[in-house]
Write a protein that holds these residues in place. Structure first.
Motif, mmCIF file in Angstrom:
data_model
loop_
_atom_site.group_PDB
_atom_site.id
_atom_site.type_symbol
_atom_site.label_atom_id
_atom_site.label_comp_id
_atom_site.label_asym_id
_atom_site.label_seq_id
_atom_site.Cartn_x
_atom_site.Cartn_y
_atom_site.Cartn_z
ATOM 1 N N MET A 140 5.013 -24.969 31.041
ATOM 2 C CA MET A 140 4.549 -24.371 29.792
ATOM 3 C C MET A 140 3.949 -22.993 30.047
ATOM 4 O O MET A 140 4.149 -22.048 29.262
ATOM 5 N N ALA A 141 3.230 -22.846 31.149
ATOM 6 C CA ALA A 141 2.638 -21.550 31.491
ATOM 7 C C ALA A 141 3.709 -20.498 31.716
ATOM 8 O O ALA A 141 3.615 -19.364 31.227
ATOM 9 N N HIS A 142 4.765 -20.864 32.469
ATOM 10 C CA HIS A 142 5.858 -19.914 32.703
ATOM 11 C C HIS A 142 6.522 -19.516 31.378
ATOM 12 O O HIS A 142 6.918 -18.363 31.194
ATOM 13 N N THR A 143 6.629 -20.483 30.465
ATOM 14 C CA THR A 143 7.279 -20.202 29.189
ATOM 15 C C THR A 143 6.410 -19.304 28.317
ATOM 16 O O THR A 143 6.903 -18.351 27.692
ATOM 17 N N PHE A 144 5.107 -19.569 28.279
ATOM 18 C CA PHE A 144 4.196 -18.664 27.566
ATOM 19 C C PHE A 144 4.252 -17.264 28.169
ATOM 20 O O PHE A 144 4.238 -16.261 27.444
ATOM 21 N N ASN A 145 4.320 -17.203 29.479
ATOM 22 C CA ASN A 145 4.420 -15.911 30.164
ATOM 23 C C ASN A 145 5.673 -15.166 29.709
ATOM 24 O O ASN A 145 5.660 -13.944 29.518
ATOM 25 N N SER A 146 6.766 -15.896 29.517
ATOM 26 C CA SER A 146 8.039 -15.285 29.137
ATOM 27 C C SER A 146 8.027 -14.719 27.723
ATOM 28 O O SER A 146 8.813 -13.828 27.413
ATOM 29 N N VAL A 147 7.143 -15.248 26.859
ATOM 30 C CA VAL A 147 7.037 -14.692 25.503
ATOM 31 C C VAL A 147 5.904 -13.676 25.407
ATOM 32 O O VAL A 147 5.579 -13.197 24.319
ATOM 33 N N GLY A 148 5.300 -13.336 26.556
ATOM 34 C CA GLY A 148 4.269 -12.313 26.588
ATOM 35 C C GLY A 148 2.879 -12.784 26.213
ATOM 36 O O GLY A 148 1.980 -11.967 25.998
ATOM 37 N N ASP A 149 2.684 -14.100 26.142
ATOM 38 C CA ASP A 149 1.366 -14.651 25.813
ATOM 39 C C ASP A 149 0.635 -14.923 27.125
ATOM 40 O O ASP A 149 0.562 -16.070 27.596
ATOM 41 N N ASN A 150 0.072 -13.864 27.721
ATOM 42 C CA ASN A 150 -0.556 -13.990 29.029
ATOM 43 C C ASN A 150 -1.791 -14.876 28.998
ATOM 44 O O ASN A 150 -2.068 -15.588 29.976
ATOM 45 N N ASP A 151 -2.540 -14.840 27.896
ATOM 46 C CA ASP A 151 -3.758 -15.647 27.827
ATOM 47 C C ASP A 151 -3.433 -17.143 27.852
ATOM 48 O O ASP A 151 -4.064 -17.916 28.584
ATOM 49 N N SER A 152 -2.437 -17.553 27.064
ATOM 50 C CA SER A 152 -2.039 -18.966 27.077
ATOM 51 C C SER A 152 -1.443 -19.351 28.427
ATOM 52 O O SER A 152 -1.689 -20.453 28.928
ATOM 53 N N ALA A 153 -0.667 -18.437 29.009
ATOM 54 C CA ALA A 153 -0.093 -18.704 30.330
ATOM 55 C C ALA A 153 -1.191 -18.941 31.356
ATOM 56 O O ALA A 153 -1.138 -19.905 32.137
ATOM 57 N N ALA A 154 -2.212 -18.088 31.351
ATOM 58 C CA ALA A 154 -3.321 -18.250 32.296
ATOM 59 C C ALA A 154 -4.050 -19.564 32.071
ATOM 60 O O ALA A 154 -4.431 -20.255 33.029
ATOM 61 N N THR A 155 -4.233 -19.930 30.803
ATOM 62 C CA THR A 155 -4.907 -21.192 30.485
ATOM 63 C C THR A 155 -4.145 -22.381 31.050
ATOM 64 O O THR A 155 -4.738 -23.280 31.672
ATOM 65 N N TYR A 156 -2.831 -22.390 30.861
ATOM 66 C CA TYR A 156 -2.046 -23.535 31.330
ATOM 67 C C TYR A 156 -1.904 -23.545 32.853
ATOM 68 O O TYR A 156 -1.899 -24.625 33.463
ATOM 69 N N PHE A 157 -1.799 -22.376 33.489
ATOM 70 C CA PHE A 157 -1.790 -22.350 34.952
ATOM 71 C C PHE A 157 -3.114 -22.900 35.495
ATOM 72 O O PHE A 157 -3.132 -23.682 36.459
ATOM 73 N N THR A 158 -4.223 -22.496 34.889
ATOM 74 C CA THR A 158 -5.540 -22.963 35.335
ATOM 75 C C THR A 158 -5.673 -24.466 35.160
ATOM 76 O O THR A 158 -6.158 -25.180 36.055
ATOM 77 N N GLN A 159 -5.221 -24.979 34.013
ATOM 78 C CA GLN A 159 -5.269 -26.422 33.789
ATOM 79 C C GLN A 159 -4.345 -27.164 34.752
ATOM 80 O O GLN A 159 -4.667 -28.282 35.184
#
Length: 256
Positions: A140-159
């Motif tokens: 999910m983090a990689h996918t958020f990253n792909s749509v440019g949502d860095n904040d959500s990507a960071a949240t999911y990587f951290t979780q």
């Protein structure tokens, strides 16, 4: 970035991996040839099984899911989509792990087709069905990253890292690398650098070598680019030179 199968639904029959996770040494051409042969054989088996048992039979669905996981690494995405379209109604009716594997495969296919928002819908559905896991949250983090949502990507990587610490299945190196790159994109290179260095050290420890995997080279490149952003050019040059050397050793001169 490459996605990975979530350990909550992975089994020996349907498991697959990204190119970086496969054994190195044989070369990409050899891997592709072997996977192509496998997919051709599975396609023949699937057609025979459909004629014998009918499209919704458990044996047919099992073979179809094997085929899907053979087709995805080959980027035969139209073929993947066609197989999933045929079995998805039966998988949804059966529910359980069969349906979870089917929607996960659909999400993988959508991701590789650059349909990231549609992939996220299915990953969220998967999370609702099976609960959180490190591998799923990394996807999910990689996918958020792909749509440019860095904040959500960071949240999911951290979780995902937190879940790893609780024993959940996942790839620590990929999570560290993903989180470090996201922090850099957020304009936080000082914070990104130690995370990327952790990814590099993890891959070295995992392989048991300083130069035995292209993932080590990939991590060196990321660390080097972070040093460059921090204006620490000698360190950047050292890591980038190491990356080029290891890439040449592990994948040869023919790969970009």
């Amino acid at each position: 970035e490459d996605l990975q199968l979530d350990g909550t639904v992975k089994d020996d029959d349907t498991s697959s991996s990204s190119g970086d996770e496969r054994k190195e040494g044989k070369g990409e051409d050899s891997d592709a040839e072997e996977e192509t042969k496998r997919s051709d054989l599975l396609t023949q088996r699937l057609e025979r099984a459909k004629k014998k048992y009918g499209a919704g039979h458990d044996k047919v669905i099992k073979i179809a899911l094997k085929l899907v996981h053979s087709l995805i690494p080959l980027y035969r995405l139209n073929d993947t989509e066609a197989v999933l379209d045929e079995i998805m109604p039966y998988c949804k009716e059966k529910g359980g792990k069969v349906y979870i594997k089917a929607i996960q495969s659909r999400a993988f296919c959508l991701f590789k087709q650059y349909k990231f928002k549609e992939a996220l819908v299915l990953f969220h559905e998967q999370a609702t069905l099976v609960g959180p896991s490190a591998a799923l949250y990394e996807n999910m983090a990689h996918t958020f990253n792909s749509v440019g949502d860095n904040d959500s990507a960071a949240t999911y990587f951290t979780q995902a890292l937190q879940l790893l610490g609780q024993g959940s299945y996942g790839k620590k190196g990929g999570i560290y690398l993903g989180l470090g790159l996201v922090r850099e994109r957020q304009g936080r290179p000082q914070e990104a650098l130690p995370i990327l260095q952790q990814a590099l050290q993890h891959y070295k420890d995992d392989v048991g070598s300083d130069d035995g995997s292209s993932l080590i080279a990939k991590s060196h490149m990321s660390v080097g680019q972070c040093f460059e952003n921090l204006k620490q050019l000698p360190e950047a040059i050292t890591h980038i030179k190491d990356a080029v050397r290891i890439f040449k050793k592990t994948v040869g001169n023919s790969s970009p």
